[in-house]
Design a protein around this motif. Structure first.
Motif, PDB file in Angstrom:
ATOM      1  N   VAL A 105       7.696  -4.594 -10.876  1.00 38.73           N
ATOM      2  CA  VAL A 105       7.519  -3.836  -9.629  1.00 38.73           C
ATOM      3  C   VAL A 105       6.958  -2.439  -9.910  1.00 38.73           C
ATOM      4  O   VAL A 105       5.967  -2.036  -9.295  1.00 38.73           O
ATOM      5  CB  VAL A 105       8.838  -3.773  -8.832  1.00 38.73           C
ATOM      6  CG1 VAL A 105       8.710  -2.805  -7.656  1.00 38.73           C
ATOM      7  CG2 VAL A 105       9.217  -5.164  -8.322  1.00 38.73           C
ATOM      8  N   PRO A 106       7.524  -1.666 -10.856  1.00 45.66           N
ATOM      9  CA  PRO A 106       6.907  -0.381 -11.189  1.00 45.66           C
ATOM     10  C   PRO A 106       5.499  -0.545 -11.759  1.00 45.66           C
ATOM     11  O   PRO A 106       4.630   0.309 -11.524  1.00 45.66           O
ATOM     12  CB  PRO A 106       7.840   0.213 -12.244  1.00 45.66           C
ATOM     13  CG  PRO A 106       9.132  -0.473 -12.059  1.00 45.66           C
ATOM     14  CD  PRO A 106       8.789  -1.851 -11.592  1.00 45.66           C
ATOM     15  N   ALA A 107       5.256  -1.635 -12.504  1.00 46.12           N
ATOM     16  CA  ALA A 107       3.919  -1.865 -13.059  1.00 46.12           C
ATOM     17  C   ALA A 107       2.906  -2.083 -11.946  1.00 46.12           C
ATOM     18  O   ALA A 107       1.764  -1.599 -12.028  1.00 46.12           O
ATOM     19  CB  ALA A 107       3.943  -3.068 -13.992  1.00 46.12           C
ATOM     20  N   LEU A 108       3.301  -2.799 -10.884  1.00 39.59           N
ATOM     21  CA  LEU A 108       2.412  -3.007  -9.748  1.00 39.59           C
ATOM     22  C   LEU A 108       2.149  -1.694  -9.016  1.00 39.59           C
ATOM     23  O   LEU A 108       1.009  -1.405  -8.621  1.00 39.59           O
ATOM     24  CB  LEU A 108       3.019  -4.041  -8.795  1.00 39.59           C
ATOM     25  CG  LEU A 108       2.183  -4.411  -7.567  1.00 39.59           C
ATOM     26  CD1 LEU A 108       0.806  -4.935  -7.984  1.00 39.59           C
ATOM     27  CD2 LEU A 108       2.914  -5.445  -6.714  1.00 39.59           C
ATOM     28  N   VAL A 109       3.187  -0.885  -8.842  1.00 40.74           N
ATOM     29  CA  VAL A 109       3.018   0.427  -8.215  1.00 40.74           C
ATOM     30  C   VAL A 109       2.131   1.315  -9.090  1.00 40.74           C
ATOM     31  O   VAL A 109       1.260   2.042  -8.592  1.00 40.74           O
ATOM     32  CB  VAL A 109       4.395   1.092  -7.975  1.00 40.74           C
ATOM     33  CG1 VAL A 109       4.227   2.535  -7.525  1.00 40.74           C
ATOM     34  CG2 VAL A 109       5.193   0.295  -6.937  1.00 40.74           C
TER      35      VAL A 109
END
Length: 535
Positions: A69-73
């Motif tokens: 999720v942080p990687a996508l953000v």
């Protein structure tokens, strides 16, 4: 690696702690006999509110969530926050569905969603379809938990697959011995570590980076400088429909996964489920904080680890922790991610094993299998599933595993008419449901095939954002593939049902027609009521 000695020592010590807990779990709330799926695979269906809250939360919020999720953000901006509304929306959606599923499963002794479909629609073929769908969707999900551990190891400078093999061998050993009790007990440690790490991160890291204004300014500057039309710290006209349908479609899919239902069916009564559906949104708050780590990584100037010339964005959170935290606390954070992989991986492997045992082995190979035989087959299959997950990492490009999981989300959505709607209505014909499943699956695969990912030089299977221009619309807007595939599924299932009814094709017999769906066992108030919906 010498620079990460403290982190590695803390990581290993905490990992050893949960390993001991995994083996001790076999004696925790121990029954007289573990040799049945009710005991080994569902913990005796005896878990109360607190255990269920940690178990289901640990099941749904995985190590992959922690890093992906942080990687996508980090890579795309606001679209990555789709995970926040979908985990808020999901609990009201499934509140009544899961309580109803628990009750009918409690009455009939169902262990898997395919068990319910088999009895509800009287169709071994439809049950087999649902079981295989669940297995196919779950396998890459287990492999992705290894991605979380691998990201931590890369951040500590550890290369090679041996540590992952060792970690999963240990996981396999205590899951084989303790069953669902092992991840249930370990989930307490996993969730406590995650809460501590995330709360520390959102207070400590912004203070070191100059505050939230500085963090968001850095993120805006990065996305303003990229040519991609869909990124940015705010949604735009091109990705708003994708955001809404992705959030809603993901919410519909979340509790269709077999491992989600496994945690729910382990609850001791309906009230436990109701309390959990009310309390689980607390995890959504933490998920929102986890997503913000992506913007923090941009502000901190984090550069992903390069693997075979490709940037591995899954490493940004471990690298952020390494840069911002003291070594000892970085070790705690790494352990939170690593242990966060073990809990869902254990539950997923148990759920997959139960599906195979109940809906393939018992249905087609040994209809008179005893409880002990079922438990033994599930134990062995859970080992095979874990070996398969490790082989996915050893033999396949990790990016391909991520793509498989993306496809898995579209696949599992196709079970919604049979599993979720089947709880409330018997209107659909078994033939219509099979036809709808096939049509939805074919449509989803076709749309995924048409979706490129120019950033990764992929012409096909490059994401779940289907361009409406492929359907002839003059627009740059995209929509979640699973959402359209499910719509096709429902339309074909409805038309197929009307056709089969009109031609008087025999339907399966409903074996759940007059059982109590709402009260706990022994409640005399609603006995003998027909609460299964229309026929």
């Amino acid at each position: 690696m010498s620079a990460h000695t403290t982190e590695l020592v803390v990581f290993v010590l905490l990992f050893l702690l949960v390993t001991v807990m995994g083996f001790v779990a076999a004696r925790w709330r121990r029954p007289n006999d573990l040799a049945s799926l009710n005991e080994w695979g569902l913990g005796g269906r005896s878990f109360g509110s607190w255990i269920t809250w940690f178990l289901v939360g640990g099941d749904l919020y995985t190590a992959y969530t922690f890093v992906a999720v942080p990687a996508l953000v980090f890579g795309s901006g606001a679209i990555g926050f789709y995970a926040l509304p979908y985990t808020v929306v999901v609990y009201p959606l499934v509140f009544l569905v899961l309580a109803r599923m628990w009750s009918v499963s409690h009455v009939h002794g169902f262990v898997t969603p395919a068990d319910f479909v088999r009895a509800r629609f009287g169709s071994p073929t439809l049950a087999l379809v649902i079981a295989i769908t669940g297995l196919v969707a779950t396998m890459p999900y287990i492999a992705l938990q290894l991605i979380g551990i691998e990201a931590v190891l890369k951040a500590m400078g550890i290369t090679g697959h041996l540590p992952i093999v060792i970690a999963f061998a240990i996981l396999a050993a205590y899951t084989y011995q303790s069953g669902l009790r092992a991840p249930a007990l370990i989930a307490f440690v996993k969730d406590a570590l995650i809460y501590i790490v995330i709360l520390a991160a959102v207070i400590y890291i912004p203070a070191k980076l100059g505050g939230w204004d500085s963090i968001f300014d850095a993120a805006k500057a990065k996305f303003d400088a990229t040519p991609a039309p869909g990124d940015g710290i705010l949604l735009n006209a091109n990705n708003q429909l994708q955001y809404v349908t992705l959030a809603f479609g993901s919410a519909l899919a979340l509790f269709l996964y077999p491992h989600s239902l496994t945690g729910v069916l382990a609850s001791k009564n309906r009230n436990v489920i109701k309390r959990n559906m009310s309390a689980l949104p607390a995890y959504s708050f933490v998920l929102g904080l986890i997503a913000l780590l992506g913007f923090m990584a941009i502000s901190a100037g984090i550069k992903p680890v390069m693997t075979n010339g490709t940037a591995d964005t899954n490493t940004i959170v471990p690298l952020l922790f390494d840069k911002m935290f003291p070594d000892w606390f970085t070790g705690v954070a790494y352990a939170a991610i690593g242990i966060g992989a073990l809990v869902p991986a254990a539950i997923m492997s148990i759920a997959a094993a139960n599906l195979f045992t109940r809906n393939i082995y018992r249905e087609y190979f040994n209809k008179t299998a005893s409880d002990a035989q079922e438990a033994n087959v599930s134990k062995v299959v859970s080992l095979v599933v874990k070996v398969g997950a490790v082989l996915c990492i050893l033999l396949l490009d990790p990016q391909f595993s991520i793509d498989l999981q993306l496809i898995g989300g579209v696949i599992i959505l196709q079970t919604l008419p049979s599993v979720a709607l089947g709880l409330y209505t018997r209107w659909f014909h078994k033939g219509g449901l099979i036809a709808g499943w096939a049509a939805g699956l074919a449509t989803g695969m076709w749309m995924l095939y048409l979706t490129p990912n120019p950033a990764k030089h992929q012409e096909h299977f490059g994401g779940s954002a289907f361009a409406l221009s492929n359907l002839g619309f003059d627009t740059k807007m995209t929509i979640y593939t699973g959402f359209l595939a499910l719509a096709v599924n429902l339309v074909v299932a409805a038309l197929g049902t009307l056709l089969f009814r009109a031609t008087k094709v025999a339907d399966g017999e409903d074996a759940t027609a007059r059982d109590d769906y709402f009260a706990d066992e022994g409640d005399p108030k609603v006995k003998d009521l027909d609460l299964t919906g229309s026929h």
